[in-house]
Design a protein around this motif. Sequence first.
Motif, PDB file in Angstrom:
ATOM      1  N   THR A  32       0.905  -1.140  -0.133  1.00 46.87           N
ATOM      2  CA  THR A  32      -0.022   0.021  -0.083  1.00 46.87           C
ATOM      3  C   THR A  32       1.031   1.331  -0.095  1.00 46.87           C
ATOM      4  OG1 THR A  32      -1.491  -1.210   1.215  1.00 46.87           O
ATOM      5  CG2 THR A  32      -1.922   1.232   1.176  1.00 46.87           C
ATOM      6  N   GLN A  33       1.803   1.229   0.748  1.00 46.51           N
ATOM      7  CA  GLN A  33       2.812   2.513   0.953  1.00 46.51           C
ATOM      8  C   GLN A  33       3.503   2.645  -0.444  1.00 46.51           C
ATOM      9  OE1 GLN A  33       2.495   0.059   3.357  1.00 46.51           O
ATOM     10  NE2 GLN A  33       1.681   1.021   5.234  1.00 46.51           N
ATOM     11  N   ARG A  34       3.905   1.490  -0.779  1.00 43.41           N
ATOM     12  CA  ARG A  34       4.802   1.355  -2.111  1.00 43.41           C
ATOM     13  C   ARG A  34       4.227   2.067  -3.232  1.00 43.41           C
ATOM     14  NH1 ARG A  34       5.132  -2.723  -5.286  1.00 43.41           N
ATOM     15  NH2 ARG A  34       4.278  -4.119  -3.740  1.00 43.41           N
ATOM     16  N   VAL A  35       3.052   1.758  -3.511  1.00 45.23           N
ATOM     17  CA  VAL A  35       2.177   1.956  -4.660  1.00 45.23           C
ATOM     18  C   VAL A  35       1.736   3.469  -4.776  1.00 45.23           C
ATOM     19  CG1 VAL A  35       1.864  -0.254  -5.432  1.00 45.23           C
ATOM     20  CG2 VAL A  35       0.029   1.135  -4.261  1.00 45.23           C
ATOM     21  N   GLN A  36       1.414   4.229  -3.488  1.00 44.11           N
ATOM     22  CA  GLN A  36       1.016   5.325  -3.303  1.00 44.11           C
ATOM     23  C   GLN A  36       1.520   6.487  -4.149  1.00 44.11           C
ATOM     24  OE1 GLN A  36       0.801   6.166   0.963  1.00 44.11           O
ATOM     25  NE2 GLN A  36      -1.267   5.439   1.231  1.00 44.11           N
ATOM     26  N   GLY A  37       2.862   6.597  -4.337  1.00 41.94           N
ATOM     27  CA  GLY A  37       3.521   7.226  -5.259  1.00 41.94           C
ATOM     28  C   GLY A  37       3.862   7.015  -6.433  1.00 41.94           C
ATOM     29  N   ASN A  38       3.223   5.848  -6.936  1.00 37.25           N
ATOM     30  CA  ASN A  38       3.531   5.062  -8.167  1.00 37.25           C
ATOM     31  C   ASN A  38       2.317   4.859  -8.963  1.00 37.25           C
ATOM     32  OD1 ASN A  38       4.453   3.753 -10.607  1.00 37.25           O
ATOM     33  ND2 ASN A  38       5.895   2.621  -9.199  1.00 37.25           N
ATOM     34  N   SER A  39       1.877   5.963  -9.631  1.00 37.09           N
ATOM     35  CA  SER A  39       0.471   5.762 -10.263  1.00 37.09           C
ATOM     36  C   SER A  39       0.361   4.716 -11.432  1.00 37.09           C
ATOM     37  CB  SER A  39       0.095   6.966 -10.813  1.00 37.09           C
ATOM     38  OG  SER A  39       1.145   7.572 -12.060  1.00 37.09           O
ATOM     39  N   ASN A  40       1.664   4.579 -11.956  1.00 37.46           N
ATOM     40  CA  ASN A  40       1.711   3.633 -13.205  1.00 37.46           C
ATOM     41  C   ASN A  40       1.724   2.277 -12.685  1.00 37.46           C
ATOM     42  OD1 ASN A  40       2.277   2.913 -16.134  1.00 37.46           O
ATOM     43  ND2 ASN A  40       4.356   1.809 -15.161  1.00 37.46           N
ATOM     44  N   ALA A  41       2.316   1.879 -11.473  1.00 39.37           N
ATOM     45  CA  ALA A  41       2.317   0.516 -10.831  1.00 39.37           C
ATOM     46  C   ALA A  41       0.958   0.289 -10.331  1.00 39.37           C
ATOM     47  CB  ALA A  41       3.133   0.555  -9.603  1.00 39.37           C
ATOM     48  N   GLN A  42       0.204   1.223  -9.529  1.00 39.26           N
ATOM     49  CA  GLN A  42      -1.184   1.103  -9.277  1.00 39.26           C
ATOM     50  C   GLN A  42      -2.122   0.922 -10.575  1.00 39.26           C
ATOM     51  OE1 GLN A  42      -2.267   0.366  -6.464  1.00 39.26           O
ATOM     52  NE2 GLN A  42      -4.353   0.391  -6.647  1.00 39.26           N
ATOM     53  N   GLY A  43      -1.847   1.570 -11.604  1.00 39.96           N
ATOM     54  CA  GLY A  43      -2.773   1.537 -12.935  1.00 39.96           C
ATOM     55  C   GLY A  43      -2.437  -0.215 -13.161  1.00 39.96           C
ATOM     56  N   LEU A  46      -4.370  -2.364 -11.071  1.00 37.16           N
ATOM     57  CA  LEU A  46      -5.904  -2.317 -11.458  1.00 37.16           C
ATOM     58  C   LEU A  46      -6.237  -3.023 -12.648  1.00 37.16           C
ATOM     59  CD1 LEU A  46      -6.473   1.325 -10.525  1.00 37.16           C
ATOM     60  CD2 LEU A  46      -7.367  -0.608  -9.302  1.00 37.16           C
ATOM     61  N   LEU A  47      -5.269  -2.806 -13.713  1.00 33.53           N
ATOM     62  CA  LEU A  47      -5.618  -3.653 -15.058  1.00 33.53           C
ATOM     63  C   LEU A  47      -5.493  -5.260 -14.749  1.00 33.53           C
ATOM     64  CD1 LEU A  47      -3.755  -2.973 -18.376  1.00 33.53           C
ATOM     65  CD2 LEU A  47      -3.496  -5.378 -17.288  1.00 33.53           C
ATOM     66  N   LYS A  48      -4.697  -5.809 -13.931  1.00 31.88           N
ATOM     67  CA  LYS A  48      -4.481  -7.055 -13.599  1.00 31.88           C
ATOM     68  C   LYS A  48      -5.783  -7.490 -12.976  1.00 31.88           C
ATOM     69  CE  LYS A  48      -1.105  -8.997 -11.790  1.00 31.88           C
ATOM     70  NZ  LYS A  48       0.213  -9.228 -10.810  1.00 31.88           N
ATOM     71  N   GLN A  81     -11.255   4.551 -10.067  1.00 32.77           N
ATOM     72  CA  GLN A  81     -10.044   4.071  -9.273  1.00 32.77           C
ATOM     73  C   GLN A  81      -8.798   4.543 -10.058  1.00 32.77           C
ATOM     74  OE1 GLN A  81     -12.014   0.124  -9.269  1.00 32.77           O
ATOM     75  NE2 GLN A  81     -10.786   0.011  -7.248  1.00 32.77           N
ATOM     76  N   MET A  82      -8.668   4.561 -11.227  1.00 34.54           N
ATOM     77  CA  MET A  82      -7.422   5.077 -11.985  1.00 34.54           C
ATOM     78  C   MET A  82      -7.473   6.408 -11.849  1.00 34.54           C
ATOM     79  SD  MET A  82      -7.060   2.472 -15.381  1.00 34.54           S
ATOM     80  CE  MET A  82      -6.640   0.872 -15.207  1.00 34.54           C
ATOM     81  N   GLU A  83      -8.508   7.186 -11.962  1.00 39.96           N
ATOM     82  CA  GLU A  83      -8.500   8.716 -11.983  1.00 39.96           C
ATOM     83  C   GLU A  83      -7.961   9.002 -10.392  1.00 39.96           C
ATOM     84  OE1 GLU A  83     -12.722   9.904 -12.974  1.00 39.96           O
ATOM     85  OE2 GLU A  83     -12.007  10.024 -15.058  1.00 39.96           O
ATOM     86  N   LYS A  84      -8.467   8.239  -9.549  1.00 37.59           N
ATOM     87  CA  LYS A  84      -8.055   8.685  -8.211  1.00 37.59           C
ATOM     88  C   LYS A  84      -6.330   8.524  -7.932  1.00 37.59           C
ATOM     89  CE  LYS A  84     -12.267   7.387  -5.727  1.00 37.59           C
ATOM     90  NZ  LYS A  84     -12.806   6.529  -4.895  1.00 37.59           N
ATOM     91  N   GLN A  85      -5.707   7.532  -9.030  1.00 37.76           N
ATOM     92  CA  GLN A  85      -4.353   7.591  -8.990  1.00 37.76           C
ATOM     93  C   GLN A  85      -3.666   8.461  -9.901  1.00 37.76           C
ATOM     94  OE1 GLN A  85      -3.280   5.178  -6.928  1.00 37.76           O
ATOM     95  NE2 GLN A  85      -5.322   4.853  -6.171  1.00 37.76           N
ATOM     96  N   ASN A  86      -4.484   9.288 -10.365  1.00 36.28           N
ATOM     97  CA  ASN A  86      -3.767  10.445 -10.950  1.00 36.28           C
ATOM     98  C   ASN A  86      -3.010  10.129 -12.397  1.00 36.28           C
ATOM     99  OD1 ASN A  86      -4.259  12.424  -9.031  1.00 36.28           O
ATOM    100  ND2 ASN A  86      -2.773  11.998  -8.075  1.00 36.28           N
ATOM    101  N   THR A  93      -5.730   5.494 -21.469  1.00 32.42           N
ATOM    102  CA  THR A  93      -6.012   4.972 -22.721  1.00 32.42           C
ATOM    103  C   THR A  93      -5.500   3.555 -22.872  1.00 32.42           C
ATOM    104  OG1 THR A  93      -6.791   6.966 -23.461  1.00 32.42           O
ATOM    105  CG2 THR A  93      -6.347   5.382 -25.348  1.00 32.42           C
ATOM    106  N   ARG A  94      -4.108   3.654 -22.663  1.00 34.85           N
ATOM    107  CA  ARG A  94      -3.180   2.754 -23.164  1.00 34.85           C
ATOM    108  C   ARG A  94      -3.558   1.140 -22.346  1.00 34.85           C
ATOM    109  NH1 ARG A  94       2.270   4.386 -21.689  1.00 34.85           N
ATOM    110  NH2 ARG A  94       2.970   2.469 -22.582  1.00 34.85           N
ATOM    111  N   LEU A  95      -3.964   1.616 -20.979  1.00 30.14           N
ATOM    112  CA  LEU A  95      -4.415   0.498 -20.204  1.00 30.14           C
ATOM    113  C   LEU A  95      -5.469  -0.085 -20.677  1.00 30.14           C
ATOM    114  CD1 LEU A  95      -3.244   1.843 -16.749  1.00 30.14           C
ATOM    115  CD2 LEU A  95      -2.101   0.085 -18.147  1.00 30.14           C
TER     116      LEU A  95
END
Length: 277
Positions: A32-43, A46-48, A81-86, A93-95
């Motif tokens: 949780t802490q690790r992905v808060q600053g990494n929007s790409n990883a969180q995106g 979510l894709l997975k 959820q993706m919008e919340k990750q900025n 679109t790519r995801l």
Amino acid sequence: MDKTLFLPSMIEAFSLCKRSYIASMKSFENRTQRVQGNSNAQGISLLKQFVKKGIAEINRHRVTSSHHVQAFTGEYWPLEQMEKQNLNQDQTTRLFLYSYKLLMSYVRKPYKPQGAQVALVGQKLRAKVPGAKVYLEDTFDLVLWYPDTRTIEIVDFRLRPSSIANLNSASAYILARQFLADKLKSRMHFQNLVMTTCLMGQNSMQVESIKVEDSNLHNESNWQKIVDSLIEMKSPGFSEASDLETVPACDRPGCIYCSMGKSQDDDNDSHGLCLSA
């Protein structure tokens, strides 16, 4: 994660390199802490989740056509959820296109070999390991039943190549999953077990299968290594470890954890996953 609950992938990491295990454990616990600053990883995470859900619906025969995929995507695509990750519009679109093409490709040709019947989809199994006082847990994406040969096939869908390389039927990972699959005998009474990995692509799917021998699981020497590993993994020395340098290096040539002395996230899907539209 509870220090008495382990995944097969964690056991495999431990058996290959104890530093690898500690790095993976720390990554999981700090997810949780690790992905808060990494929007790409969180995106990508979510894709997975979205793709796995879509594949499960196809395997359940609830999504059976391109029209159904479009309807499923419209209802379940995690835009908010993706919008919340900025995530910016280009990333989103790519995801979206990547996941949409994966599901379109899979719905045209789902994985179902001749003679197979869908028995279970998204089945989570947990079992206590005698002698270790811990639990193993994993989720089987798809379980196929072959009545003619009394065989079950455990199918795992992946979006990128597994970081667990050179698996064989006696590896710690396969033995741990075989232990969990053995719990299905009470309801399916199978005699043969096959484990399959399907690497998903936008236009194709790579399939690799391993026939698992029952004797491997019931080999006292093989299984005792698993039990011994689990006992050590739950010990305070490892469950509370934070410095990789305090753990002895393994003897595997080119091990990144030992040669570089730093961790690498085993579940970071920003590596090895092509998102080109």
